[in-house]
Design a protein around this motif. Structure first.
Motif, short mmCIF file in Angstrom:
data_model
loop_
_atom_site.label_atom_id
_atom_site.label_comp_id
_atom_site.label_asym_id
_atom_site.label_seq_id
_atom_site.Cartn_x
_atom_site.Cartn_y
_atom_site.Cartn_z
N THR A 32 -0.12 2.28 2.25
CA THR A 32 1.25 2.25 2.74
C THR A 32 1.21 2.40 4.26
O THR A 32 0.15 2.27 4.88
N ALA A 82 -2.59 4.70 -0.87
CA ALA A 82 -1.52 4.94 -1.85
C ALA A 82 -1.97 4.33 -3.17
O ALA A 82 -1.44 3.31 -3.61
N ALA A 132 2.33 5.20 -7.32
CA ALA A 132 2.43 4.47 -6.06
C ALA A 132 2.09 2.99 -6.25
O ALA A 132 2.73 2.11 -5.65
#
Length: 276
Positions: free
Chosen positions: A81, A91, A96
């Motif tokens: 991310t 992530a 996620a």
């Protein structure tokens, strides 16, 4: 890539975002024009990620090209991310990854993603460690019909082998170019298995390739060093697919023409010495 057919010369969309791959481009109309020109020139492989911008490049792709041509394949990646400082923190927790896949589907306006690469390692490069939990999450999403094909990015050879032991992969996306040749052995083994190798930073990334030998070959061919570097990659192995990026239509055309350069055996021998 698996049952997908793409042009060997593709387009990487990362440079369409703002400085540091954050925020919108200074020239939005220019960014849209590059994407449309890529498709008009016959390119059928666009590489992106919802982390670019974030969300910016996917939004531009959708605005420029949706509804997508039947021949166009959009490859995205998950596993990292962005933070407020422009970093790329991992992530890769199951939630996620699920969120990232749904975010890509939303921003691109798709019901299923052609190819999703699991981004491993960090900004310094591949890092050792098991990918089983993260890759297994993507396999589950594939079984749900949200992903057609899987790949890995920024991965060690051991992680590539581990992924292949869990589920089929259609591509590996790692850093590789004339001067950075760490994956020579991996490329050969993937070619034998019919798996595409997609080098990122094919022209050196944020520090463009510089070499007296590269410049000499380019001068001899009345071309540019970057064009020669792209042509070398296409000659390097038949499973290599290019995703050179640019924010300029003129540069896109230059790259495409340059990739078709005819390199002699003498040229190749001279260039091969650079990375060794």
């Amino acid at each position: 890539m698996g049952d997908l057919t793409v042009t060997r010369f593709g387009y990487g969309a990362m440079q369409l975002a703002g400085p540091g791959v954050m925020g919108p481009p200074a020239d939005r109309d220019g960014a849209l024009a590059v994407l449309r020109a890529a498709v008009e020139l016959g390119i059928t492989h666009i590489d992106t990620a919802d982390a670019y911008g974030p969300r910016i490049t996917n939004q531009l792709i959708r605005e420029a090209l949706h509804p997508y041509p039947d021949t166009l394949r959009i490859v995205t990646k998950v596993g990292a991310t962005r933070d407020a400082q422009g970093g790329w923190p991992p992530a890769r927790e199951p939630e996620a990854l699920r969120r990232a896949v749904h975010d890509n589907l939303e921003t691109l306006g798709l019901d299923a993603l052609d190819v999703v690469n699991l981004r491993l390692g960090n900004a310094q490069g591949p890092q050792p460690g098991s990918l089983a939990e993260a890759f297994g999450t993507l396999v589950d999403l594939q079984h749900d019909g949200l992903i057609r094909h899987l790949g890995v990015s920024n991965a060690t050879a051991e992680q590539v082998a581990e992924a292949r032991g869990i589920a089929p992969i259609v591509c590996v996306q790692n850093m590789y170019n004339l001067a950075y040749r760490g994956d020579d052995g991996l490329i050969a083994s993937l070619a034998e298995a019919g798996i595409a190798y997609v080098p990122f930073f094919p022209l050196g990334g944020f520090s463009p390739l510089q070499s007296e030998a590269l410049s000499a070959v380019a001068s001899r061919l009345a071309s540019t060093p970057m064009s020669v570097a792209l042509a070398w990659l296409l000659r390097r192995s038949p499973n290599i697919l290019l995703i050179a990026g640019t924010s300029s239509v003129a540069h896109l055309r230059e790259n495409l023409v340059g990739a078709g350069l005819a390199l002699s055996d003498e040229d190749l021998a001279e260039l091969d010495k650079i990375g060794r």
